[in-house]
Design an enzyme around this catalytic site. Structure first.
Site, mmCIF file in Angstrom:
data_model
loop_
_atom_site.group_PDB
_atom_site.id
_atom_site.type_symbol
_atom_site.label_atom_id
_atom_site.label_comp_id
_atom_site.label_asym_id
_atom_site.label_seq_id
_atom_site.Cartn_x
_atom_site.Cartn_y
_atom_site.Cartn_z
ATOM 1 N N LYS A 135 0.818 -1.220 0.000
ATOM 2 C CA LYS A 135 0.000 0.000 0.000
ATOM 3 C C LYS A 135 0.848 1.263 0.000
ATOM 4 O O LYS A 135 0.448 2.288 -0.556
ATOM 5 C CB LYS A 135 -0.974 -0.013 1.177
ATOM 6 C CG LYS A 135 -2.125 -0.982 0.956
ATOM 7 C CD LYS A 135 -3.183 -0.842 2.025
ATOM 8 C CE LYS A 135 -4.440 -1.604 1.650
ATOM 9 N NZ LYS A 135 -4.270 -3.077 1.758
ATOM 10 N N GLU A 173 -10.385 6.765 2.419
ATOM 11 C CA GLU A 173 -11.290 5.818 3.053
ATOM 12 C C GLU A 173 -10.437 4.681 3.586
ATOM 13 O O GLU A 173 -9.340 4.445 3.093
ATOM 14 C CB GLU A 173 -12.281 5.265 2.017
ATOM 15 C CG GLU A 173 -11.725 4.147 1.107
ATOM 16 C CD GLU A 173 -10.638 4.584 0.123
ATOM 17 O OE1 GLU A 173 -10.578 5.799 -0.181
ATOM 18 O OE2 GLU A 173 -9.847 3.723 -0.325
ATOM 19 N N SER A 182 1.720 -9.813 -0.806
ATOM 20 C CA SER A 182 1.315 -8.411 -0.692
ATOM 21 C C SER A 182 1.618 -7.799 0.668
ATOM 22 O O SER A 182 1.807 -6.593 0.778
ATOM 23 C CB SER A 182 -0.173 -8.278 -1.008
ATOM 24 O OG SER A 182 -0.939 -9.146 -0.187
HETATM 25 C C1 LIG Z 1 -5.126 -4.036 1.220
HETATM 26 C C2 LIG Z 1 -4.420 -5.303 1.043
HETATM 27 C C3 LIG Z 1 -4.710 -6.174 -0.039
HETATM 28 C C4 LIG Z 1 -5.811 -5.922 -1.025
HETATM 29 O O1 LIG Z 1 -5.643 -4.807 -1.832
HETATM 30 P P1 LIG Z 1 -5.406 -4.885 -3.411
HETATM 31 O O2 LIG Z 1 -5.775 -3.532 -3.876
HETATM 32 O O3 LIG Z 1 -6.298 -5.945 -3.958
HETATM 33 O O4 LIG Z 1 -3.983 -5.205 -3.627
HETATM 34 C C5 LIG Z 1 -3.954 -7.321 -0.172
HETATM 35 N N1 LIG Z 1 -2.989 -7.640 0.703
HETATM 36 C C6 LIG Z 1 -2.677 -6.847 1.743
HETATM 37 C C7 LIG Z 1 -1.588 -7.273 2.668
HETATM 38 C C8 LIG Z 1 -3.381 -5.664 1.960
HETATM 39 O O5 LIG Z 1 -3.069 -4.888 3.011
#
Ligand SMILES: *Cc1c(COP(=O)(O)O)cnc(C)c1O
Length: 398
Positions: free
Chosen positions: A101, A123, A384
């Site tokens: 993020k 948000e 992620s």
């Molecule tokens: C917010 C988040 C996601 C989902 O967001 P995308 O926009 O689909 O990438 C995925 N993994 C983590 C660790 C997150 O914090």
């Protein structure tokens, strides 16, 4: 399951959207009249910035010295040996604030500053985007106002406290289901009242044009880095499969963007309870057209997943387009598959992934064990985020 279509030629995928920000029939800019000039101003500023080497220099520097980029590409040796496929992990869990993020919010905060704005609105659902936005705002000396549903504020007290520590104001949203869907609507409504001084920082590849495109461009650093790292790591150059989890779809879009012009098969993994592509219908929400979870009356329904970051009822419009084109494939993973995937990665690689990221791992495990992945094919998985935020959930589940 449909056959995987041949990859599209290089120039036609994951470039700029068409007129009015359309990806095929998806995307667009469905906002009240009063927000059209604000979106147009963001688009113009982004186009200028993205063409300006000084903006890239500033952003690249922030990504390096603040966010810790480039993130590692880690060969998952022991998991690969167990599964009989070659798994590589793109480590967004190592980025500052614990997920991908930060890439997006640093880009948008820098853009807000360039536009002369003094305040950032955002948000947040689980609070992860709120924390990232508050982080970027603090770094650049901007005010941050975060809209968060009352229910989420209660569930995510730790992230509310983090945002406040970082100097952000958290506004409780009391309308509707008092969760992410309503906080996004509320943030957009508030933006109308203060467009002169405020910039709206969206958290994923969603919302009105130019956000889905812009956020993908800010996240493509994941895919571009991974492409270079794969070229150095692999004798074959590129992976056979590129896998990422999908909430709104930003870490997946950023990853896919780096490989869209290669023969790699692109796989997006949705949570079963938030599977906009697998179980949704087309509709309009939060300023864009895409697949959305809806009830029989066409009302947008709530998503439910063990991973709070995948609790979004829609999916970014470009994913809807990639799905229709056959360039990417979208699969689902259930909550029950996610916990064992976390344990498996923890025990084999010494990495505790976020529950969101564990969806991608769970699919790889399933596909390898069912023989769907050819022996010793190469699979790049974007991790992620890190699992620290999910320890309470994991303790309850074990
Ligand atoms: C917010 C988040 C996601 C989902 O967001 P995308 O926009 O689909 O990438 C995925 N993994 C983590 C660790 C997150 O914090």
């Amino acid at each position: 399951m449909t056959e995987i279509a041949l990859p599209m030629p290089a120039a036609s995928v994951m470039t700029e959207p068409g007129e009015l920000g359309r990806f095929g029939e998806y995307g667009g800019r469905y906002v009240p009249e009063s927000l059209v000039p604000a979106c147009a101003a963001v688009e113009e500023a982004f186009r200028e910035a993205w063409a300006d080497p000084r903006f890239h220099r500033d952003l690249d520097r922030l990504l390096a010295v603040h966010a810790g980029r480039p993130t590692a590409l880690t060969p998952a040796w022991r998991l690969s040996a167990e599964l009989g496929v070659n798994v590589l992990l793109k480590r967004e869990d190592l980025a500052h604030t614990g997920s991908h993020k930060i890439n997006n919010v640093l880009g948008q905060a820098l853009l807000a500053q360039r536009m002369g704005k003094t305040r950032i609105l955002a948000e947040t659902g689980a609070g992860q985007h709120g924390v990232a936005t508050a982080t970027a705002a603090a770094l650049l000396g901007l005010e941050a106002t975060i809209f968060m549903g009352e229910v989420d504020i209660e569930r995510q007290a730790l992230n509310v406290f983090r945002m406040k520590m970082l100097g952000a104001e958290v506004i409780p949203v009391t309308s509707g289901t008092r969760t992410l869907k309503d906080s996004t609507s509320e943030a957009m409504r508030h933006w109308v009242t203060c467009v002169d001084e405020a910039y709206y920082c969206l958290g994923s590849v969603m919302g009105p044009h130019p956000y889905p495109w812009m956020v993908r461009e800010f996240q493509r650093v994941i895919g571009d880095e991974a492409r270079r790292q794969c070229a150095a790591e692999l004798t074959t150059g590129n992976p056979d499969y590129v896998v990422a989890c999908i909430g709104g779809g930003s870490n997946a879009a950023g990853t896919f963007a780096g490989f869209a012009d290669t023969p790699a098969q692109l796989i997006g993994v949705e949570a079963e309870g938030g599977a906009a592509i697998a179980a949704g219908k087309t509709g309009v929400l939060h300023g864009f057209r895409s697949y959305l979870l809806q009830d029989e009356n066409g009302q947008v329904s709530e998503a439910h997943s063990i991973a709070a970051g995948l609790d979004y009822p829609g999916i970014g419009p470009e994913h809807a387009y990639l799905k229709d084109m056959g360039r990417a494939r979208y699969v689902t993973v259930s909550d029950a598959e996610v916990i064992p995937a976390v344990h498996r990665l923890a025990r084999t690689e010494g990495i505790l992934p976020a529950l969101e990221s564990a969806h991608a791992i769970a699919w790889v495990i399933r596909a390898a064990e069912s023989g769907e992945l050819p022996p010793w094919s190469t699979v790049l998985v974007t991790l992620s985020g890190r699992g620290d935020k999910d320890m309470a959930t994991l303790m309850e589940a074990s």
